[in-house]
Scaffold this active site. Structure first.
Site, PDB file in Angstrom:
ATOM      1  N   LYS A 259       7.712  -2.065   0.524  1.00 35.37           N
ATOM      2  CA  LYS A 259       7.189  -3.216   1.244  1.00 35.37           C
ATOM      3  C   LYS A 259       7.611  -3.465   2.785  1.00 35.37           C
ATOM      4  O   LYS A 259       8.698  -2.879   2.832  1.00 35.37           O
ATOM      5  CB  LYS A 259       7.592  -4.600   0.597  1.00 35.37           C
ATOM      6  CG  LYS A 259       6.738  -5.650   0.530  1.00 35.37           C
ATOM      7  CD  LYS A 259       5.708  -5.350  -0.634  1.00 35.37           C
ATOM      8  CE  LYS A 259       4.562  -6.675  -0.186  1.00 35.37           C
ATOM      9  NZ  LYS A 259       3.788  -6.707  -1.236  1.00 35.37           N
TER      10      LYS A 259
ATOM     11  N   ASP B 242      -1.112  -7.454   2.886  1.00 37.24           N
ATOM     12  CA  ASP B 242      -0.398  -8.522   1.945  1.00 37.24           C
ATOM     13  C   ASP B 242      -0.607  -9.789   2.686  1.00 37.24           C
ATOM     14  O   ASP B 242      -1.847  -9.808   3.468  1.00 37.24           O
ATOM     15  CB  ASP B 242       1.144  -8.192   1.885  1.00 37.24           C
ATOM     16  CG  ASP B 242       1.748  -9.101   0.765  1.00 37.24           C
ATOM     17  OD1 ASP B 242       1.548  -8.790  -0.294  1.00 37.24           O
ATOM     18  OD2 ASP B 242       2.325  -9.929   1.282  1.00 37.24           O
TER      19      ASP B 242
HETATM   20  N1  GLU Z   1       0.219  -6.253  -1.189  1.00 37.64           N
HETATM   21  C1  GLU Z   1      -0.306  -6.200  -2.405  1.00 37.64           C
HETATM   22  C2  GLU Z   1       0.892  -6.111  -3.634  1.00 37.64           C
HETATM   23  O1  GLU Z   1       1.412  -7.074  -3.515  1.00 37.64           O
HETATM   24  C3  GLU Z   1      -0.956  -4.663  -2.311  1.00 37.64           C
HETATM   25  C4  GLU Z   1      -0.192  -3.450  -2.071  1.00 37.64           C
HETATM   26  C5  GLU Z   1      -0.992  -2.069  -1.650  1.00 37.64           C
HETATM   27  O2  GLU Z   1      -2.220  -2.207  -1.908  1.00 37.64           O
HETATM   28  O3  GLU Z   1      -0.265  -1.038  -1.600  1.00 37.64           O
HETATM   29  O4  GLU Z   1       0.551  -5.426  -4.581  1.00 37.64           O
END
Ligand code: GLU
Length: 443
Positions: free
Chosen positions: A125, A165
């Site tokens: 992340k 996100d």
């Molecule tokens: N931000 C999204 C999550 O919390 C998607 C992350 C992604 O697609 O890599 O899962």
């Protein structure tokens, strides 16, 4: 003290300044003890001590120039948490609240969520305390280019694949991709959530919200019920909330509420998703605008969504938005299902209360995994340089959500906690990662 309690206590002592991370890790550690009892070799290999430490954290300065010519400086981060089962994968959050604690909690969640998808993606992340709200397109581009100028040396299609996100949507992914390509001179699937003309996947935009509703559909079906006629309260008005509302409505439910950081709307006739899309995706305006297009609806400042009587609650806004008082209000109003669309939107006391009350509680790492699952499908399409149809991707998403529900339910049952999807999702997600880590030695 058992193994998970010991590691949890150590984390609490070491990271007093990271409450969200300690909360997220605590939930996982509490839930997986039955799996640890069955695998004493994990403790000998210090598996948990390794699991709770990110493999790598990159922190950097992000300087950019605003429209008045002033130099601004934000903090940029990428947490490369765990690559046991695949390249680091997870979104980039752009929000003023972003700090190390929040990104470590999100990266940690992502490890188990990504494992649950059944696809080969590790956990990561990133993001920044930059606030895209109120910024011009040029300012957002200047920020994204500066951010990527540093980030591009740490990521790659086989290394670490960021995505959207909170605060990072199609516009931001576009600017980030453009800068990556310009510096590295390579056209690869280094980011997901791309536009459809430049490597994006059909159904990625809808995937988290649709997946959430598919998950709830599976849960209801297991009890011989359906979504038809159900009253649904949703918080948030971002990408997850919008497509959850759209799919729930399509399947016969009435969505009563949506919200943003300023207030919330209640529409007794059912939320009109097109109106919300126009406000949020086109005009980037406040949810209060909704009542202008829908005179029967009401707008209220502040929070309040969870006081509305509903059968199903879908928190799709942000972490810790649904507290113990909200959980009590939902139970008093007869709510039967709470399914997390956001990451950790339910506080720990609220989660424990809902489980005690026999509410079907669906933790985000299971119920919101549809977004990252379709991101992994976007990676597959990029690798084979093909694009699949909407129905093909949506069909795979449906199957993935059904499998996650089944795996989490089966794991809960095996642990002697039938119906407890918090235990089931954490154990199922953990065991796959643990197996891979054990096989790969002390790294
Ligand atoms: N931000 C999204 C999550 O919390 C998607 C992350 C992604 O697609 O890599 O899962």
């Amino acid at each position: 003290m058992n193994y998970s309690e010991r590691v949890k206590a150590e984390l609490k002592d070491r990271y007093t300044d990271q409450p969200e991370f300690v909360q997220a890790a605590g939930e996982v550690l509490d839930a997986i003890q039955p799996a640890l009892d069955a695998h004493p070799e994990f403790e000998k290999a210090a598996l948990l001590e390794r699991l709770v430490e990110p493999e790598r954290i990159v922190m950097f300065r992000v300087p950019w120039v605003d429209d008045s010519g002033k130099v601004q400086v934000n903090r940029g981060y990428r947490i490369e948490f765990n690559s046991a089962i695949g390249p680091y994968k997870g979104g980039l959050r752009l929000h003023p609240s972003v700090n190390l604690s929040i990104l470590k909690f999100l990266g940690f969640e992502q490890i188990f969520k990504n494992s649950l998808t059944g696809l080969p993606i590790g956990g990561g992340k990133g993001g920044s305390d930059f606030d895209p709200k109120g910024k011009s397109d040029r300012e957002v581009m200047a920020f994204c280019q500066s951010f990527m100028t540093e980030l591009c040396r740490h990521i790659g299609a086989d290394t670490d694949v960021p995505a959207g996100d909170i605060g990072t949507g199609a516009r931001e992914i576009g600017f980030l991709f453009g800068q990556y390509k310009r510096i590295r001179n390579e056209y690869t699937g280094v980011l997901t959530g791309k536009g459809l003309t430049w490597g994006g996947s059909l159904a990625r935009t809808e995937a988290t919200g649709y997946g959430l509703v598919y998950f709830v559909q599976n849960l209801l079906e297991s009890k011989g019920d359906t979504l038809s006629g159900k009253r649904v309260c949703i918080s948030g008005a971002g990408n997850v909330a919008i497509y959850a509302a759209q799919k729930a409505t399509e399947l016969g439910a009435t969505v009563l509420t949506m919200s943003d950081s300023t207030g919330w709307v209640m529409d007794p006739d059912g939320i009109d998703v097109d109106v919300v899309k126009d406000i949020k995706e086109v005009r980037r305006a406040r949810i209060s605008e909704y009542v202008k297009a829908r005179p029967n609806a009401t707008y209220t400042d502040g929070r309040g969504v969870w006081g509305v009587k509903c059968d199903i609650a879908l928190p799709c806004a942000t972490q810790n938005e649904l507290d113990l008082d909200d959980a009590k209000a939902l139970v008093a109003n007869g709510t039967k299902v709470v399914a997390e669309g956001a990451n950790m939107p339910t506080t720990r006391p609220a989660t424990d209360f809902l489980l005690e009350q026999g509410i079907s509680f669906c933790p985000g790492k299971a119920s919101n995994a549809g977004g990252v699952a379709v991101s992994a499908l976007e990676m597959s399409q990029n690798s084979e340089r093909l694009s699949w149809t909407f129905d093909e991707v949506d069909g795979k998403l449906k199957q993935i959500m059904a499998d996650i529900f089944k795996n989490a339910s089966d794991a809960a049952e095996k642990c002697g906690k039938p119906g407890n999807l918090v235990v089931g999702a954490n154990v199922a997600g953990f065991l796959k990662v643990a197996d891979a880590m054990m096989a790969q030695g002390i790294v």
